[in-house]
Design a protein around this motif. Structure first.
Motif, PDB file in Angstrom:
ATOM      1  N   ILE A 238       0.847  -1.200   0.000  1.00  0.00           N
ATOM      2  CA  ILE A 238       0.000   0.000   0.000  1.00  0.00           C
ATOM      3  C   ILE A 238       0.881   1.248   0.000  1.00  0.00           C
ATOM      4  O   ILE A 238       0.674   2.175  -0.790  1.00  0.00           O
ATOM      5  CB  ILE A 238      -0.951   0.010   1.212  1.00  0.00           C
ATOM      6  CG1 ILE A 238      -1.986  -1.102   1.075  1.00  0.00           C
ATOM      7  CG2 ILE A 238      -1.664   1.378   1.320  1.00  0.00           C
ATOM      8  CD1 ILE A 238      -2.887  -1.283   2.288  1.00  0.00           C
ATOM      9  N   GLY A 239       1.879   1.275   0.878  1.00  0.00           N
ATOM     10  CA  GLY A 239       2.785   2.419   0.931  1.00  0.00           C
ATOM     11  C   GLY A 239       3.569   2.595  -0.355  1.00  0.00           C
ATOM     12  O   GLY A 239       3.756   3.717  -0.841  1.00  0.00           O
ATOM     13  N   SER A 240       4.021   1.488  -0.942  1.00  0.00           N
ATOM     14  CA  SER A 240       4.775   1.556  -2.193  1.00  0.00           C
ATOM     15  C   SER A 240       3.920   2.101  -3.332  1.00  0.00           C
ATOM     16  O   SER A 240       4.392   2.892  -4.155  1.00  0.00           O
ATOM     17  CB  SER A 240       5.304   0.163  -2.574  1.00  0.00           C
ATOM     18  OG  SER A 240       6.261  -0.289  -1.645  1.00  0.00           O
ATOM     19  N   ASN A 241       2.651   1.676  -3.377  1.00  0.00           N
ATOM     20  CA  ASN A 241       1.774   2.157  -4.450  1.00  0.00           C
ATOM     21  C   ASN A 241       1.438   3.640  -4.293  1.00  0.00           C
ATOM     22  O   ASN A 241       1.344   4.364  -5.282  1.00  0.00           O
ATOM     23  CB  ASN A 241       0.499   1.316  -4.512  1.00  0.00           C
ATOM     24  CG  ASN A 241       0.748  -0.061  -5.102  1.00  0.00           C
ATOM     25  OD1 ASN A 241       1.817  -0.332  -5.641  1.00  0.00           O
ATOM     26  ND2 ASN A 241      -0.237  -0.932  -5.010  1.00  0.00           N
ATOM     27  N   VAL A 242       1.253   4.083  -3.050  1.00  0.00           N
ATOM     28  CA  VAL A 242       1.056   5.526  -2.820  1.00  0.00           C
ATOM     29  C   VAL A 242       2.288   6.284  -3.309  1.00  0.00           C
ATOM     30  O   VAL A 242       2.180   7.314  -3.980  1.00  0.00           O
ATOM     31  CB  VAL A 242       0.804   5.822  -1.325  1.00  0.00           C
ATOM     32  CG1 VAL A 242       0.794   7.334  -1.089  1.00  0.00           C
ATOM     33  CG2 VAL A 242      -0.524   5.229  -0.876  1.00  0.00           C
ATOM     34  N   ALA A 243       3.468   5.756  -2.976  1.00  0.00           N
ATOM     35  CA  ALA A 243       4.710   6.401  -3.410  1.00  0.00           C
ATOM     36  C   ALA A 243       4.850   6.372  -4.927  1.00  0.00           C
ATOM     37  O   ALA A 243       5.337   7.332  -5.532  1.00  0.00           O
ATOM     38  CB  ALA A 243       5.909   5.716  -2.752  1.00  0.00           C
ATOM     39  N   ASN A 244       4.439   5.272  -5.563  1.00  0.00           N
ATOM     40  CA  ASN A 244       4.519   5.166  -7.018  1.00  0.00           C
ATOM     41  C   ASN A 244       3.728   6.276  -7.696  1.00  0.00           C
ATOM     42  O   ASN A 244       4.192   6.901  -8.650  1.00  0.00           O
ATOM     43  CB  ASN A 244       4.001   3.807  -7.496  1.00  0.00           C
ATOM     44  CG  ASN A 244       5.037   2.708  -7.338  1.00  0.00           C
ATOM     45  OD1 ASN A 244       6.226   2.970  -7.182  1.00  0.00           O
ATOM     46  ND2 ASN A 244       4.583   1.472  -7.354  1.00  0.00           N
ATOM     47  N   PHE A 245       2.506   6.500  -7.222  1.00  0.00           N
ATOM     48  CA  PHE A 245       1.675   7.550  -7.825  1.00  0.00           C
ATOM     49  C   PHE A 245       2.188   8.939  -7.457  1.00  0.00           C
ATOM     50  O   PHE A 245       2.400   9.785  -8.324  1.00  0.00           O
ATOM     51  CB  PHE A 245       0.227   7.409  -7.353  1.00  0.00           C
ATOM     52  CG  PHE A 245      -0.539   6.336  -8.077  1.00  0.00           C
ATOM     53  CD1 PHE A 245      -0.909   6.504  -9.392  1.00  0.00           C
ATOM     54  CD2 PHE A 245      -0.880   5.158  -7.433  1.00  0.00           C
ATOM     55  CE1 PHE A 245      -1.616   5.520 -10.070  1.00  0.00           C
ATOM     56  CE2 PHE A 245      -1.588   4.168  -8.092  1.00  0.00           C
ATOM     57  CZ  PHE A 245      -1.952   4.345  -9.409  1.00  0.00           C
ATOM     58  N   SER A 246       2.396   9.162  -6.159  1.00  0.00           N
ATOM     59  CA  SER A 246       2.684  10.526  -5.709  1.00  0.00           C
ATOM     60  C   SER A 246       4.118  10.952  -6.004  1.00  0.00           C
ATOM     61  O   SER A 246       4.351  12.015  -6.600  1.00  0.00           O
ATOM     62  CB  SER A 246       2.386  10.649  -4.216  1.00  0.00           C
ATOM     63  OG  SER A 246       3.122   9.702  -3.475  1.00  0.00           O
ATOM     64  N   MET A 247       5.084  10.143  -5.601  1.00  0.00           N
ATOM     65  CA  MET A 247       6.481  10.510  -5.801  1.00  0.00           C
ATOM     66  C   MET A 247       6.945  10.259  -7.233  1.00  0.00           C
ATOM     67  O   MET A 247       7.654  11.074  -7.821  1.00  0.00           O
ATOM     68  CB  MET A 247       7.367   9.722  -4.825  1.00  0.00           C
ATOM     69  CG  MET A 247       7.191  10.121  -3.365  1.00  0.00           C
ATOM     70  SD  MET A 247       8.038   8.973  -2.238  1.00  0.00           S
ATOM     71  CE  MET A 247       9.721   9.105  -2.791  1.00  0.00           C
ATOM     72  N   VAL A 248       6.548   9.114  -7.791  1.00  0.00           N
ATOM     73  CA  VAL A 248       7.060   8.733  -9.114  1.00  0.00           C
ATOM     74  C   VAL A 248       6.368   9.517 -10.226  1.00  0.00           C
ATOM     75  O   VAL A 248       7.006  10.234 -10.990  1.00  0.00           O
ATOM     76  CB  VAL A 248       6.912   7.218  -9.345  1.00  0.00           C
ATOM     77  CG1 VAL A 248       7.447   6.836 -10.723  1.00  0.00           C
ATOM     78  CG2 VAL A 248       7.653   6.444  -8.264  1.00  0.00           C
ATOM     79  N   ILE A 249       5.034   9.399 -10.322  1.00  0.00           N
ATOM     80  CA  ILE A 249       4.317  10.154 -11.356  1.00  0.00           C
ATOM     81  C   ILE A 249       4.385  11.648 -11.049  1.00  0.00           C
ATOM     82  O   ILE A 249       4.570  12.471 -11.947  1.00  0.00           O
ATOM     83  CB  ILE A 249       2.854   9.689 -11.467  1.00  0.00           C
ATOM     84  CG1 ILE A 249       2.807   8.340 -12.173  1.00  0.00           C
ATOM     85  CG2 ILE A 249       2.013  10.708 -12.238  1.00  0.00           C
ATOM     86  CD1 ILE A 249       1.418   7.834 -12.467  1.00  0.00           C
TER      87      ILE A 249
END
Length: 308
Positions: A238-249
Motif C-alpha cells: 500500500i505504501g509503495s503504491n502511494v509512493a509510485n503515484f505521488s512521488m514517481v508520477i
C-alpha cells in the motif's frame, strides 16, 4: 549487448535500493522512530526508489509512455504478483491492524486521482504538484497513526550494530549512485530493445522495467513471510503504491508533463484499477489466504495474456 546492459542496470537499481533501505532503517533506529513508521515509510518508499529513478529518467528523456507505464505496471505487479504470492504461501495471517478501515482509502485515492488527471490525455505539472500533496497527506496520516507499532518490518540485525554516520553516509551515497545510474541505463537499453524488436515503449515499460523495479517489494515481502510477519507485506505494498503515484508520477510530471495515449493503454489502466479494487475487497473480507491469492493471480494472468 543491450540485454546485458539492461540486466546489469536492473541489478544496480535493486542493490542501490537495498543500500538505501538498510541505511534509512539504521538512521530511524538510531533516532528511536517506531517500527510502524519505519516499515510504512522508509521500507515502502525505499522499495519504490527504482520506479522513481526509472520514471524520472524516462520523463527527462521525453519518454512519457515509459514513465507512466512503469508506474501502472508496478502497481499491477505489486498487488497481483507480490500479494498474490504472499497470500498463496502464507499459512495464516491475522493482522491486528484493521487494514480495511485504516488503509483502504490509500489504495483507492491515488487511482481515482489518476483517472481524473488523464481525462485530457496529459498529466501536467499542476497534477504532479497535487500528487505530492497526497504524499504529504499520507505521511501526516502515518505519523498520526504511528502509536500502533507493527513489529517485524525491520532488519533485526541492524539493531545489534553500532551507529556510524560516516559509514551510513557512504553507503547511502553508493545506493543513490547505483539507483540513479542504473535507472539511466535501464531506460536507454530498454528503448534500444524496444526498437530492435519493434516493441512499443509502453510494453517495455509495463513489463521489463515495471516487473524489474517491483523486485524489491517482492524480496521484502518474501523476507517478511520468512520472519512470520506476512501482514507487513500488505502495508509495504500500500505504501509503495502511494509512493509510485505521488512521488514517481508526481516527480516525473514536474520534470516534463506526461502525455498518455488513452486508446492504446486503456486495458492496462483498467487492470490496474481492477487490481486495486480487488485488494480493497480482500481487505474488507479479510481474505488473506489462498482465496485472495486466486483472485489476484487470475487478474495477473488476464493482464499477461492480453499483453502478449
Amino acid at each position: 549487448m543491450d540485454f546485458i546492459i539492461f540486466i546489469a542496470a536492473m541489478s544496480a537499481l535493486i542493490y542501490g535500493a537495498d543500500f538505501i533501505i538498510k541505511e534509512s532503517e539504521r538512521i530511524a533506529l538510531h533516532f528511536n522512530i517506531s517500527h510502524f513508521v519505519i516499515g510504512a515509510t522508509l521500507i515502502a518508499f525505499g522499495t519504490s526508489l527504482p520506479e522513481m529513478a526509472a520514471s524520472m529518467m524516462a520523463s527527462s528523456a521525453g519518454k512519457s509512455d515509459m514513465a507512466v507505464a512503469n508506474v501502472v505496471g508496478s502497481v499491477i505487479f505489486n498487488i497481483t504478483l507480490v500479494l498474490g504470492l504472499v497470500f498463496l504461501i502464507t499459512k495464516k495471517m491475522s493482522p491486528k491492524r484493521n487494514l480495511f478501515a485504516q488503509d483502504s482509502a490509500w489504495v483507492i485515492i491515488p487511482v481515482v486521482l489518476f483517472f481524473i488527471m488523464i481525462q485530457d490525455g496529459i498529466i501536467s505539472r499542476f497534477d504532479g504538484f497535487l500528487y505530492l500533496l497526497v504524499m504529504v497527506s499520507y505521511l501526516i496520516f502515518l505519523f498520526n497513526d504511528s502509536k500502533e507499532d507493527l513489529e517485524g518490518g525491520i532488519d533485526e540485525e541492524l539493531t545489534k550494530e553500532g551507529f556510524n554516520w560516516n559509514k551510513t553516509i557512504v553507503l547511502l551515497t553508493i545506493g543513490f549512485i547505483l539507483t540513479i545510474g542504473g535507472a539511466n541505463f535501464v531506460i536507454e537499453s530498454g528503448t534500444n530493445i524496444a526498437r530492435d524488436f519493434g516493441i512499443s515503449e509502453w510494453i517495455i515499460g509495463i513489463f521489463l522495467i515495471a516487473l524489474g523495479t517491483s523486485l524489491p517489494e517482492l524480496v521484502v515481502s518474501l523476507v517478511a513471510i520468512k520472519k512470520g510477519n506476512a501482514e507487513m507485506s500488505i502495508g509495504n505494498i500500500i505504501g509503495s503504491n502511494v509512493a509510485n503515484f505521488s512521488m514517481v508520477i508526481g516527480g516525473a510530471s514536474l520534470i516534463n508533463p506526461l502525455i498518455i495515449d488513452l486508446v492504446s493503454t486503456k486495458f492496462d489502466i483498467f487492470i490496474m484499477a481492477a487490481a486495486s479494487l480487488t485488494l480493497v475487497f480482500i481487505l474488507a473480507n479479510k481474505l488473506y489466504n489462498k482465496a485472495g491469492a486466486i483472485f489476484l493471480l487470475a487478474i495477473l494472468a488476464l493482464f499477461i495474456q492480453n499483453s502478449m
